[in-house]
Motif scaffolding. Structure first.
Motif, PDB file in Angstrom:
ATOM      1  N   TYR A  75      -1.590  14.430 -19.677  1.00 27.89           N
ATOM      2  CA  TYR A  75      -2.962  14.585 -18.934  1.00 27.89           C
ATOM      3  C   TYR A  75      -3.353  13.119 -18.292  1.00 27.89           C
ATOM      4  O   TYR A  75      -3.540  13.067 -17.136  1.00 27.89           O
ATOM      5  N   ILE A  76      -3.171  12.287 -18.982  1.00 29.36           N
ATOM      6  CA  ILE A  76      -3.433  10.962 -18.482  1.00 29.36           C
ATOM      7  C   ILE A  76      -2.608  10.335 -17.318  1.00 29.36           C
ATOM      8  O   ILE A  76      -3.042   9.847 -16.485  1.00 29.36           O
ATOM      9  N   TYR A  77      -1.142  10.858 -17.616  1.00 24.78           N
ATOM     10  CA  TYR A  77      -0.297  10.352 -16.514  1.00 24.78           C
ATOM     11  C   TYR A  77      -0.473  11.292 -15.290  1.00 24.78           C
ATOM     12  O   TYR A  77      -0.455  10.420 -14.072  1.00 24.78           O
ATOM     13  N   GLN A  78      -0.862  12.572 -15.404  1.00 31.02           N
ATOM     14  CA  GLN A  78      -0.917  13.300 -13.961  1.00 31.02           C
ATOM     15  C   GLN A  78      -2.309  13.052 -13.404  1.00 31.02           C
ATOM     16  O   GLN A  78      -2.393  12.852 -12.214  1.00 31.02           O
ATOM     17  N   MET A  79      -3.375  12.524 -14.415  1.00 32.92           N
ATOM     18  CA  MET A  79      -4.589  11.865 -13.550  1.00 32.92           C
ATOM     19  C   MET A  79      -4.416  10.697 -12.822  1.00 32.92           C
ATOM     20  O   MET A  79      -4.855  10.705 -11.753  1.00 32.92           O
ATOM     21  N   THR A  80      -3.336   9.810 -13.441  1.00 33.81           N
ATOM     22  CA  THR A  80      -3.227   8.709 -12.567  1.00 33.81           C
ATOM     23  C   THR A  80      -2.385   8.863 -11.470  1.00 33.81           C
ATOM     24  O   THR A  80      -2.500   8.613 -10.278  1.00 33.81           O
ATOM     25  N   LEU A  81      -1.179   9.586 -11.627  1.00 35.90           N
ATOM     26  CA  LEU A  81      -0.321   9.767 -10.702  1.00 35.90           C
ATOM     27  C   LEU A  81      -0.943  10.656  -9.505  1.00 35.90           C
ATOM     28  O   LEU A  81      -0.697  10.305  -8.282  1.00 35.90           O
ATOM     29  N   ASN A  82      -1.246  11.885  -9.895  1.00 38.94           N
ATOM     30  CA  ASN A  82      -1.658  12.694  -8.700  1.00 38.94           C
ATOM     31  C   ASN A  82      -3.101  12.374  -7.962  1.00 38.94           C
ATOM     32  O   ASN A  82      -3.344  12.583  -7.259  1.00 38.94           O
ATOM     33  N   GLY A  83      -3.828  11.767  -9.003  1.00 37.40           N
ATOM     34  CA  GLY A  83      -5.081  11.037  -8.545  1.00 37.40           C
ATOM     35  C   GLY A  83      -4.594  10.087  -7.240  1.00 37.40           C
ATOM     36  O   GLY A  83      -5.363  10.277  -6.102  1.00 37.40           O
ATOM     37  N   CYS A  84      -3.680   9.239  -7.534  1.00 38.80           N
ATOM     38  CA  CYS A  84      -3.391   8.067  -6.475  1.00 38.80           C
ATOM     39  C   CYS A  84      -2.415   9.065  -5.368  1.00 38.80           C
ATOM     40  O   CYS A  84      -3.013   8.639  -4.241  1.00 38.80           O
ATOM     41  N   ARG A  85      -1.694   9.598  -5.712  1.00 40.73           N
ATOM     42  CA  ARG A  85      -0.838  10.535  -4.666  1.00 40.73           C
ATOM     43  C   ARG A  85      -1.611  11.365  -3.639  1.00 40.73           C
ATOM     44  O   ARG A  85      -1.454  11.053  -2.548  1.00 40.73           O
ATOM     45  N   LEU A  86      -2.619  12.159  -4.442  1.00 45.33           N
ATOM     46  CA  LEU A  86      -3.407  12.853  -3.554  1.00 45.33           C
ATOM     47  C   LEU A  86      -4.842  11.985  -2.726  1.00 45.33           C
ATOM     48  O   LEU A  86      -5.174  12.131  -1.652  1.00 45.33           O
ATOM     49  N   GLY A  87      -5.021  11.024  -3.630  1.00 46.03           N
ATOM     50  CA  GLY A  87      -6.119  10.045  -3.235  1.00 46.03           C
ATOM     51  C   GLY A  87      -6.072   9.161  -2.066  1.00 46.03           C
ATOM     52  O   GLY A  87      -6.858   8.965  -1.242  1.00 46.03           O
ATOM     53  N   PHE A  88      -4.676   8.524  -2.041  1.00 50.97           N
ATOM     54  CA  PHE A  88      -4.289   7.605  -1.185  1.00 50.97           C
ATOM     55  C   PHE A  88      -3.392   8.236  -0.309  1.00 50.97           C
ATOM     56  O   PHE A  88      -3.211   7.321   0.884  1.00 50.97           O
ATOM     57  N   TYR A  89      -3.027   9.404  -0.199  1.00 49.15           N
ATOM     58  CA  TYR A  89      -2.244   9.780   0.863  1.00 49.15           C
ATOM     59  C   TYR A  89      -2.574   9.902   2.325  1.00 49.15           C
ATOM     60  O   TYR A  89      -2.234   9.242   3.188  1.00 49.15           O
ATOM     61  N   ASP A  90      -3.864  10.196   2.233  1.00 46.77           N
ATOM     62  CA  ASP A  90      -4.593  10.530   3.594  1.00 46.77           C
ATOM     63  C   ASP A  90      -5.054   8.997   4.191  1.00 46.77           C
ATOM     64  O   ASP A  90      -4.797   8.760   5.347  1.00 46.77           O
ATOM     65  N   PRO A  91      -5.532   8.384   3.367  1.00 47.17           N
ATOM     66  CA  PRO A  91      -5.836   7.064   3.852  1.00 47.17           C
ATOM     67  C   PRO A  91      -4.934   6.146   4.487  1.00 47.17           C
ATOM     68  O   PRO A  91      -5.160   5.526   5.323  1.00 47.17           O
ATOM     69  N   ILE A  92      -3.660   6.261   3.616  1.00 46.59           N
ATOM     70  CA  ILE A  92      -2.582   5.322   3.961  1.00 46.59           C
ATOM     71  C   ILE A  92      -2.187   5.924   5.502  1.00 46.59           C
ATOM     72  O   ILE A  92      -1.881   5.182   6.355  1.00 46.59           O
ATOM     73  N   ARG A  93      -2.000   7.125   5.571  1.00 47.67           N
ATOM     74  CA  ARG A  93      -1.476   7.912   6.749  1.00 47.67           C
ATOM     75  C   ARG A  93      -2.533   7.620   7.916  1.00 47.67           C
ATOM     76  O   ARG A  93      -1.905   7.087   8.966  1.00 47.67           O
ATOM     77  N   THR A  94      -3.706   7.789   7.675  1.00 49.44           N
ATOM     78  CA  THR A  94      -4.676   7.378   8.817  1.00 49.44           C
ATOM     79  C   THR A  94      -4.644   6.120   9.325  1.00 49.44           C
ATOM     80  O   THR A  94      -4.973   5.707  10.394  1.00 49.44           O
ATOM     81  N   HIS A  95      -4.620   5.295   8.381  1.00 47.41           N
ATOM     82  CA  HIS A  95      -4.578   3.708   8.609  1.00 47.41           C
ATOM     83  C   HIS A  95      -3.249   3.363   9.303  1.00 47.41           C
ATOM     84  O   HIS A  95      -3.374   2.650  10.319  1.00 47.41           O
ATOM     85  N   ILE A  96      -2.051   3.862   8.988  1.00 46.13           N
ATOM     86  CA  ILE A  96      -0.874   3.467   9.706  1.00 46.13           C
ATOM     87  C   ILE A  96      -0.889   4.261  11.191  1.00 46.13           C
ATOM     88  O   ILE A  96      -0.617   3.524  12.314  1.00 46.13           O
ATOM     89  N   ASN A  97      -1.564   5.507  11.265  1.00 48.76           N
ATOM     90  CA  ASN A  97      -1.878   6.179  12.476  1.00 48.76           C
ATOM     91  C   ASN A  97      -2.587   5.187  13.633  1.00 48.76           C
ATOM     92  O   ASN A  97      -2.312   5.158  14.645  1.00 48.76           O
ATOM     93  N   SER A  98      -3.631   4.679  12.816  1.00 48.41           N
ATOM     94  CA  SER A  98      -4.492   3.857  13.720  1.00 48.41           C
ATOM     95  C   SER A  98      -3.916   2.870  14.157  1.00 48.41           C
ATOM     96  O   SER A  98      -4.002   2.051  15.387  1.00 48.41           O
ATOM     97  N   LEU A  99      -2.875   1.947  13.170  1.00 49.86           N
ATOM     98  CA  LEU A  99      -2.120   0.811  13.873  1.00 49.86           C
ATOM     99  C   LEU A  99      -1.246   1.099  14.809  1.00 49.86           C
ATOM    100  O   LEU A  99      -1.100   0.334  15.609  1.00 49.86           O
ATOM    101  N   VAL A 100      -0.527   2.325  14.745  1.00 51.69           N
ATOM    102  CA  VAL A 100       0.633   2.878  15.801  1.00 51.69           C
ATOM    103  C   VAL A 100      -0.259   3.286  16.985  1.00 51.69           C
ATOM    104  O   VAL A 100       0.421   2.735  18.171  1.00 51.69           O
ATOM    105  N   LEU A 101      -1.346   3.867  17.133  1.00 55.81           N
ATOM    106  CA  LEU A 101      -2.210   4.539  18.181  1.00 55.81           C
ATOM    107  C   LEU A 101      -2.945   3.357  18.904  1.00 55.81           C
ATOM    108  O   LEU A 101      -3.088   3.261  20.071  1.00 55.81           O
ATOM    109  N   SER A 102      -3.511   2.755  18.302  1.00 55.25           N
ATOM    110  CA  SER A 102      -4.559   1.733  18.814  1.00 55.25           C
ATOM    111  C   SER A 102      -4.241   0.150  18.287  1.00 55.25           C
ATOM    112  O   SER A 102      -5.064  -0.706  18.789  1.00 55.25           O
TER     113      SER A 102
END
Length: 321
Positions: A75-102
């Motif tokens: 439970y603790i591992y899944q909270m940590t892992l998937n919290g990070c995986r699903l929580g940081f995926y889109d912010p990382i993606r959109t920030h890199i997209n922003s860097l590439v596009l603008s």
């Protein structure tokens, strides 16, 4: 910011729901991976002969307690892992997209940047978010693996008779210090990086294809099929480093000097397919786990957005700002 927090919570809650259902298959998988460790195929004992035989033998000798060993750590591992995986995926993606596009990080919330899809960026974002989670949760996965491998009836690999998760963490820290708690972190990061690099990109790719080619609408059937496709790909890609990680976590002393040494010794002694030991148990765990995690995350995200709108008074246009 609020959407990132919501995604983190959604990811963690969804993963805990999923792991409750699939944890027993994880126990079987780990014992299959450790069975016959560094022994030639003809000399290796075969106490567990596949997913269902393994589950029945463990249940018969150890009951549900045996199948669910290490669940609190999971439970603790899944909270940590998937919290990070699903929580940081889109912010990382959109920030890199922003860097590439603008060529600027400040446009990450614009519709054009959010809607931009690049497979290499998606893979990198998935891998990065997963590696962050794996590094943060590694001590809990270490103890979970050792708890699950322990059996007073049919032991495989090195046995660690910890009373519970806290006892395991305490014993490792007293004997080996902080370094011991992070034993096997490199294969853990590689394993999760591999899995995360394909999990979310495959999920969203499958979603887009099902909508485009089959006209499926947003809802449970779409989430189910997309996450099933993602789960199969994740298992194929992730299983070899998963086997290495299980053996690195379970060892004491210096049986393996590192992840590469573990991989080479395993293949040399047991054959190339040894890194796929326990594959079907892994698939039996990861397929429903991925379906439940991603489907529940979609539903939990919806609830979080409703909560943000009603309870916190955050308008839709400001979410993610």
């Amino acid at each position: 910011m609020s959407t990132t927090i919501g995604s983190f919570i959604a990811g963690g809650v969804a993963a805990c729901g999923a792991v409750t259902v699939t944890h027993s298959f994880e126990t079987v998988k780990i014992r299959l991976q450790l069975q016959g460790e560094l022994k030639a195929k003809k000399d290796a004992p075969k106490m567990y002969r596949g997913v269902f035989h393994g589950a029945s033998i463990i249940y018969r000798n150890e009951g549900m307690r045996g199948l669910l060993r290490g669940l609190s750590c999971a439970y603790i591992y899944q909270m940590t892992l998937n919290g990070c995986r699903l929580g940081f995926y889109d912010p990382i993606r959109t920030h890199i997209n922003s860097l590439v596009l603008s060529h600027d990080l400040s446009h990450s919330h614009s519709p054009e940047v959010k809607g931009y899809q690049s497979l290499p960026i998606n893979i990198f974002s998935g891998a990065s978010s997963g590696i962050l989670g794996a590094a943060a949760g590694s001590p809990f996965f270490l103890v979970k693996t050792r708890l699950q491998s322990f059996s007073p009836f049919l032991p495989v690999g090195v046995q660690h008779p910890y009373r519970n998760a806290w006892d395991g963490l305490s014993q490792i820290y007293r004997a080996e210090g902080v370094k011991g708690l992070y034993r096997g972190i490199v294969p853990a990061m590689v394993r999760t990086g591999f899995g995360s690099s394909v999990q979310l990109p495959t999920y969203f790719l499958a979603k887009r294809r099902l909508v485009h080619h089959f006209g499926m609408q947003e809802g449970a059937p779409l989430h189910l099929l997309s996450s099933a496709a993602s789960g199969v790909v994740v298992c194929i890609v992730m299983h070899p480093p998963d086997t290495v990680m299980s053996r690195m976590y379970n060892q004491t002393g210096n049986l393996y000097s590192g992840a590469i040494d573990c991989f080479v010794k395993t293949v040399k002694t047991e054959g190339l397919l040894a890194v796929y030991k326990g594959f079907f148990a892994h698939l039996a765990r990861i397929l429903p786990h991925t379906i439940l995690t991603l489907s529940l995350a979609e539903q939990t995200n919806k609830l979080m957005r409703k909560f943000e709108s009603s309870a916190l008074g955050i308008p839709d246009k400001l979410k993610g700002a």
